[in-house]
Design an enzyme around this catalytic site. Structure first.
Site, PDB file in Angstrom:
ATOM      1  N   CYS A 238       0.874  -1.184   0.000  1.00 62.66           N
ATOM      2  CA  CYS A 238       0.000   0.000   0.000  1.00 62.66           C
ATOM      3  C   CYS A 238       0.904   1.225   0.000  1.00 62.66           C
ATOM      4  O   CYS A 238       0.904   2.031   0.930  1.00 62.66           O
ATOM      5  CB  CYS A 238      -0.919   0.009   1.216  1.00 62.66           C
ATOM      6  SG  CYS A 238      -1.875  -1.514   1.439  1.00 62.66           S
ATOM      7  N   ALA A 239       1.690   1.364  -1.053  1.00 63.63           N
ATOM      8  CA  ALA A 239       2.812   2.297  -1.055  1.00 63.63           C
ATOM      9  C   ALA A 239       2.397   3.756  -1.049  1.00 63.63           C
ATOM     10  O   ALA A 239       3.121   4.608  -0.535  1.00 63.63           O
ATOM     11  CB  ALA A 239       3.714   2.019  -2.260  1.00 63.63           C
ATOM     12  N   GLY A 242       4.852   6.734  -1.340  1.00 71.89           N
ATOM     13  CA  GLY A 242       6.137   6.040  -1.309  1.00 71.89           C
ATOM     14  C   GLY A 242       7.094   6.367  -0.191  1.00 71.89           C
ATOM     15  O   GLY A 242       8.272   6.008  -0.274  1.00 71.89           O
ATOM     16  N   GLY A 243       6.637   7.002   0.882  1.00 73.70           N
ATOM     17  CA  GLY A 243       7.552   7.326   1.980  1.00 73.70           C
ATOM     18  C   GLY A 243       8.239   6.103   2.558  1.00 73.70           C
ATOM     19  O   GLY A 243       9.454   6.103   2.789  1.00 73.70           O
ATOM     20  N   LYS A 244       7.482   5.038   2.762  1.00 73.54           N
ATOM     21  CA  LYS A 244       8.065   3.822   3.327  1.00 73.54           C
ATOM     22  C   LYS A 244       8.852   3.050   2.279  1.00 73.54           C
ATOM     23  O   LYS A 244       9.826   2.369   2.601  1.00 73.54           O
ATOM     24  CB  LYS A 244       6.965   2.967   3.964  1.00 73.54           C
ATOM     25  CG  LYS A 244       6.344   3.611   5.198  1.00 73.54           C
ATOM     26  CD  LYS A 244       5.293   2.705   5.830  1.00 73.54           C
ATOM     27  CE  LYS A 244       4.725   3.355   7.084  1.00 73.54           C
ATOM     28  NZ  LYS A 244       3.992   4.609   6.808  1.00 73.54           N
ATOM     29  N   ASP A 262      -0.034   0.038  -5.281  1.00 75.49           N
ATOM     30  CA  ASP A 262      -1.169   0.562  -4.519  1.00 75.49           C
ATOM     31  C   ASP A 262      -2.418   0.366  -5.370  1.00 75.49           C
ATOM     32  O   ASP A 262      -2.370   0.526  -6.602  1.00 75.49           O
ATOM     33  CB  ASP A 262      -0.969   2.048  -4.205  1.00 75.49           C
ATOM     34  CG  ASP A 262      -1.881   2.530  -3.094  1.00 75.49           C
ATOM     35  OD1 ASP A 262      -1.376   2.755  -1.973  1.00 75.49           O
ATOM     36  OD2 ASP A 262      -3.095   2.681  -3.325  1.00 75.49           O
ATOM     37  N   ASP A 309       0.994  -1.136   4.781  1.00 72.73           N
ATOM     38  CA  ASP A 309       0.669   0.148   5.422  1.00 72.73           C
ATOM     39  C   ASP A 309      -0.819   0.365   5.177  1.00 72.73           C
ATOM     40  O   ASP A 309      -1.223   1.058   4.246  1.00 72.73           O
ATOM     41  CB  ASP A 309       1.511   1.264   4.805  1.00 72.73           C
ATOM     42  CG  ASP A 309       1.366   2.582   5.534  1.00 72.73           C
ATOM     43  OD1 ASP A 309       0.726   2.606   6.603  1.00 72.73           O
ATOM     44  OD2 ASP A 309       1.863   3.604   5.024  1.00 72.73           O
ATOM     45  N   CYS A 362      -1.637   3.928  10.850  1.00 70.56           N
ATOM     46  CA  CYS A 362      -1.431   5.169  11.595  1.00 70.56           C
ATOM     47  C   CYS A 362      -2.696   5.439  12.396  1.00 70.56           C
ATOM     48  O   CYS A 362      -3.288   6.515  12.343  1.00 70.56           O
ATOM     49  CB  CYS A 362      -1.087   6.336  10.663  1.00 70.56           C
ATOM     50  SG  CYS A 362      -2.246   6.587   9.297  1.00 70.56           S
TER      51      CYS A 362
END
Length: 432
Positions: A238-239, A242-244, A262, A309, A362
């Protein structure tokens, strides 16, 4: 614009947000487009006022005896920004686009500024319907945790170890007064000013050179603890933007295979530029061609790590998105829980025997966290939870203190506990 005129503008924007139940960012954008006289500093100041008022919406409404946007703004100026009665009164002169003068009841309530008799959910600034779940998550600390989530968030960055080091960035950004992160070995933190704004980090030469990305330290930490290693096959399922994905590439030292996808292909659009800037050469973006299409079918059963994520209510990011907590509804929570079950089932098909799924949200709501893992384990007998000591074991540092924040299946971060956004992490491993 004068400070008083900015307050009037903030009241106007708040009214739009509340009446039309729309995201604050949309209301602020529309306000700015229709009032070209407002400069960038004016728009930023008005946005800060609006977001601060939304942070303390429930408690300000109670203290002021009204849910009107004006009451929310006046209550926030006293409760969060610490302005005294005389200062607030001077801003409410009714002249030159200033708000109307204070009424007698407003004066009395600003002087008292009392939350006596307020329900716990009001004191915590948490939506009433979510309060039972919040108390399950935090018990006797629920009010204090809610208050922390109603505060302002710092700005965190992740040093891109593919191009630089945290120590180098610490020196390069010294003029912005950075602090080293408490948990992530790559984190630097910048505190917001009195007006809630931080430094313009995306204008720094080091940013354009790919030296860092803006990323909450909690997001950095859960990605690190997911356990990606150089040479592995890793999937960011679940990019989004793309932070992770970028953090995973750095942790893997650009060695191995890294896939980012995603279900909403539009969210992947910024990732192309970010990958180029970061130097993350191992990342491959897989875009679904249609709904139901699996762009990773050729690597099913091959992944050492699938990072999920998961889509969630975002309750752990209320410091950054205070309007979101007042817009979320029970139907949205139920929909997210359904999405989480589906994405976990998809991850199960991709991970290889002996591999693991790192489930991240989160959120601070148990329905989206431990309950999601319990539901997954009940349907997938070939998986078992990764024990917490193993989850926290890392060559990157000593994370054993995080065991204090253990849940049934994983670990829960929060602004009050870890000084980060409210991230949840649990890992499950497929039997060999």
């Amino acid at each position: 614009m004068t400070p008083a005129a900015r307050i009037s503008a903030a009241i106007e924007v708040l009214d739009d947000i509340i009446q039309r139940r729309r995201p604050a960012s949309d209301a602020l954008k529309d306000w700015g487009l229709s009032r070209r006289f407002a400069g960038s500093k004016d728009r930023a100041a008005i946005a800060s006022l609006v977001y601060d008022a939304l942070r303390r919406r429930a408690s300000s409404s109670f203290a002021m005896g009204s849910e009107a946007p004006r009451a929310l703004l006046l209550g926030m100026l006293a409760r969060l920004r610490g302005l005294g009665l005389e200062e607030i009164a001077s801003l409410c002169s009714g002249e030159n686009h200033a708000p109307a003068p204070l009424e007698a009841e407003e004066v009395d309530r600003l002087v008292a500024l009392s939350l006596a008799g307020a329900p716990d959910w009001v004191r915590a600034d948490v939506p009433e319907w979510l309060w039972p779940a919040f108390t399950v998550a935090f018990g006797a600390d629920a009010v204090a945790e809610g208050e922390a989530l109603a505060g302002r968030a710092p700005i965190d960055i992740r040093a891109n170890r593919l191009k630089t080091t945290r120590a180098t960035l610490l020196a390069e950004l010294a003029h912005a007064n950075p602090e080293t992160g408490a948990w992530s070995p790559d984190a630097l933190r910048f505190q917001p000013g009195h007006d809630g704004r931080g430094p313009s980090l995306q204008a720094e030469p080091a940013f354009f050179a790919g030296g860092f990305e803006i990323q909450d330290e909690g997001s950095q930490l859960v990605t690190l603890l997911a356990g990606a290693k150089p040479g592995q096959t890793v999937i960011d399922l679940c990019a989004g933007a793309g932070g992770k994905t970028l953090a995973l590439a750095a942790l893997m030292n650009n060695q191995g295979r890294l896939f980012a996808t995603d279900l909403d292909s539009r969210r992947l659009a910024p990732l192309h530029e970010r990958l180029a800037r970061s130097g993350a050469g191992i990342a491959e973006i897989r875009i679904p061609r249609s709904r139901g299409h699996e762009p990773l079918a050729d690597v099913e059963g091959q992944a050492d790590l699938v990072l999920v994520d998961a889509p969630c209510t975002g309750s752990g990011t209320w410091r950054r998105n205070p309007d979101a907590k007042w817009r979320v509804r029970p139907g949205a929570l139920a929909e997210r829980v359904k999405d989480q079950a589906e994405v976990l089932a998809r991850a199960a098909r991709l991970v290889k025997p002996g591999g693991r799924i790192a489930y991240i949200t989160c959120s601070v709501l148990p329905d989206e966290n431990d309950a999601a893992i319990s539901g997954f384990l009940a349907k997938h007998g070939g998986f078992a939870p990764v024990p917490l000591p193993q989850l926290l074991a890392s060559p990157e540092g000593d994370f054993s203190l995080l065991a204090r924040f253990a849940t049934e299946h994983g670990v829960q971060f929060s602004p009050r506990r870890t000084g980060t956004d409210g991230f949840y992490l649990a890992c499950v491993q497929r039997g060999a």
